[in-house]
Motif scaffolding. Structure first.
Motif, PDB file in Angstrom:
ATOM      1  N   LEU A  54       0.819  -1.210   0.000  1.00 28.93           N
ATOM      2  CA  LEU A  54       0.000   0.000   0.000  1.00 28.93           C
ATOM      3  C   LEU A  54       0.853   1.260   0.000  1.00 28.93           C
ATOM      4  O   LEU A  54       0.618   2.186  -0.792  1.00 28.93           O
ATOM      5  N   THR A  55       1.874   1.314   0.866  1.00 26.04           N
ATOM      6  CA  THR A  55       2.723   2.507   0.930  1.00 26.04           C
ATOM      7  C   THR A  55       3.439   2.741  -0.388  1.00 26.04           C
ATOM      8  O   THR A  55       3.474   3.879  -0.901  1.00 26.04           O
ATOM      9  N   ILE A  58       0.931   4.018  -3.004  1.00 25.83           N
ATOM     10  CA  ILE A  58       0.558   5.429  -2.810  1.00 25.83           C
ATOM     11  C   ILE A  58       1.668   6.341  -3.315  1.00 25.83           C
ATOM     12  O   ILE A  58       1.430   7.311  -4.059  1.00 25.83           O
ATOM     13  N   TRP A  59       2.927   6.035  -2.923  1.00 24.49           N
ATOM     14  CA  TRP A  59       4.041   6.867  -3.370  1.00 24.49           C
ATOM     15  C   TRP A  59       4.224   6.786  -4.874  1.00 24.49           C
ATOM     16  O   TRP A  59       4.541   7.797  -5.536  1.00 24.49           O
ATOM     17  N   THR A  61       1.897   6.252  -7.118  1.00 24.76           N
ATOM     18  CA  THR A  61       0.822   7.053  -7.724  1.00 24.76           C
ATOM     19  C   THR A  61       1.141   8.538  -7.647  1.00 24.76           C
ATOM     20  O   THR A  61       0.968   9.288  -8.633  1.00 24.76           O
ATOM     21  N   ILE A  62       1.631   8.987  -6.494  1.00 24.81           N
ATOM     22  CA  ILE A  62       1.989  10.398  -6.338  1.00 24.81           C
ATOM     23  C   ILE A  62       3.107  10.780  -7.304  1.00 24.81           C
ATOM     24  O   ILE A  62       3.054  11.826  -7.976  1.00 24.81           O
ATOM     25  N   THR A 191       8.336   0.820  -5.102  1.00 26.01           N
ATOM     26  CA  THR A 191       7.782   2.068  -5.636  1.00 26.01           C
ATOM     27  C   THR A 191       8.222   2.290  -7.073  1.00 26.01           C
ATOM     28  O   THR A 191       7.417   2.682  -7.938  1.00 26.01           O
ATOM     29  N   VAL A 346       3.817  11.569   3.532  1.00 24.60           N
ATOM     30  CA  VAL A 346       2.819  11.317   2.502  1.00 24.60           C
ATOM     31  C   VAL A 346       1.579  12.185   2.705  1.00 24.60           C
ATOM     32  O   VAL A 346       0.833  12.458   1.757  1.00 24.60           O
ATOM     33  N   ILE A 350      -1.715  13.825   0.608  1.00 20.57           N
ATOM     34  CA  ILE A 350      -3.055  13.350   0.956  1.00 20.57           C
ATOM     35  C   ILE A 350      -3.907  14.493   1.496  1.00 20.57           C
ATOM     36  O   ILE A 350      -5.093  14.611   1.157  1.00 20.57           O
TER      37      ILE A 350
END
Length: 381
Positions: A54-55, A58-59, A61-62, A191, A346, A350
């Motif tokens: 998940l982490t 998220i990174w 995607t960012i 990532t 993060v 967010i």
């Protein structure tokens, strides 16, 4: 008798449809309940399986949302070959994320060896004489002078007994950090891999997200998804440019005051600014070094130079973020600061995204209510 039978049959005839309706409604409620429970269990299991990634997701995607324009430019430069642009961006991410951490781990391991040697030779350590300027430091000078003189007067055996536990704790810290940095490298590799996949299939992923948003909230959902992407890109622009400006200005201050290894210290400050720690740690150590060296004038100059550099972050960053996302400045500032406090680094991304989505949905809800209450032309006529 016949009237009684006919009455009884009429009563049963009236009850049966009601019973069938109740049974059908009960069956529908049971089906819906089991369906909801099954979907909830499926979502929970999916989240549990996806949780280790998940982490990194998220990174990734960012990073992809923030650097998508750069990918498109690289694709145009590389003969419109997407795979070449994806390969170039992947190599760039590896150089930016993985290589510095690998060097940091090597430095930590080397430092652990030095600390181990220091522990062995700590019995011969003596506190040097205190410089005169230590007692002249405002507010804390007298306390520092008293502590310095106390430890300088201790016999070598007592001083070794005092310092050895601290040295062992420092060695344990170095070893623990090396392990945590190893896990961080693994997360960064994940990532980079996920980012490469998203770079290659970015349009498909974006279309899916926008279709899902339209399915939830129609045209406003699509607008919200686009604004969320713009918010992420704006925050990335603000964070990176602010880090560059802060680190360059701080590096100029170090060069003017004669601090050595300016290039390395500037790179360290840039990484600290990206991590939202800021250049304060490096600047404080440089100021202390200048006073220790016996240059109080240049130490004061660096203090005067550092104060506006440290405050600059709170002024430039919200303005740059607003250029990337069309949101109120106060909303951006609250999202950046509140997200950072709530979710860590993060949360920088967010926080503004959550507030942007809330802002758009609330604005749409209010505008729809006002348009419903607004009288039409026929009513006015």
């Amino acid at each position: 008798m016949l009237s009684f039978v006919s009455s009884w049959l009429c009563f049963i005839g009236g009850i049966l449809p009601m019973t069938n309706k109740n049974v059908s409604a009960s069956h529908d409620i049971t089906s819906i309940t089991f369906a909801v429970l099954f979907i909830g269990a499926l979502l929970a299991a999916s989240f549990w399986i996806f949780r280790p990634f998940l982490t990194a997701f998220i990174w990734a995607t960012i990073i992809v949302v923030a650097t998508w324009p750069l990918l498109l430019k690289l694709q145009r430069w590389l003969w419109n070959k997407r795979w070449l642009a994806v390969a170039a961006m992947t190599v760039l991410l590896l150089l930016v994320l993985v290589v510095p951490l690998t060097l940091a781990i090597a430095a930590i391991i080397d430092g652990a060896d030095k600390i181990s040697d220091l522990i062995k030779s700590i019995g011969a350590f003596t506190v040097p004489p205190m410089p005169e300027w230590v007692g002249k430091i405002p507010m804390v000078g007298k306390k520092l002078a008293v502590s310095w003189q106390y430890y300088a007067a201790l016999p070598p055996e007592e001083l070794s007994a005092v310092l050895t536990p601290y040295a062992k704790n420092a060695l344990g810290w170095f070893i623990a950090k090396a392990g945590s940095f190893g896990m961080m490298i693994l997360q960064f590799l994940l990532t980079v891999i996920i980012s490469a996949i998203l770079y290659a299939t970015g349009e498909t992923a974006a279309s899916g997200v926008r279709s899902f948003a339209r399915r939830l909230a129609g045209a406003k959902g699509d607008e919200t998804a686009v604004l969320a992407a713009m918010s992420v890109r704006g925050v990335a622009l603000g964070v990176v440019l602010t880090a560059m400006i802060q680190s360059v200005l701080a590096g100029i201050g170090l060069a003017i005051t004669g601090v050595p290894a300016v290039a390395i210290l500037t790179a360290v400050m840039f990484m600290l600014c990206i991590a939202q720690v800021g250049p304060a740690l490096v600047l404080i150590l440089a100021i202390a070094w200048l006073f220790w060296k016996g240059d109080p004038f240049w130490g004061g100059v660096l203090i005067a130079w550092s104060l506006p550099v440290l405050v600059l972050d709170n002024i430039i960053k919200p303005v740059l973020i607003k250029k990337g996302a069309d949101l109120p400045l106060l909303l951006i500032f609250a999202g950046v600061i509140g997200g950072l406090l709530a979710f860590g680094i993060v949360g920088l991304f967010i926080g503004p995204v959550v507030l942007a989505v809330s802002h758009v949905l609330l604005k749409a809800w209010v505008s729809e209510d006002e348009s419903a209450k607004k009288p039409s032309d026929t009513d006015l006529g």
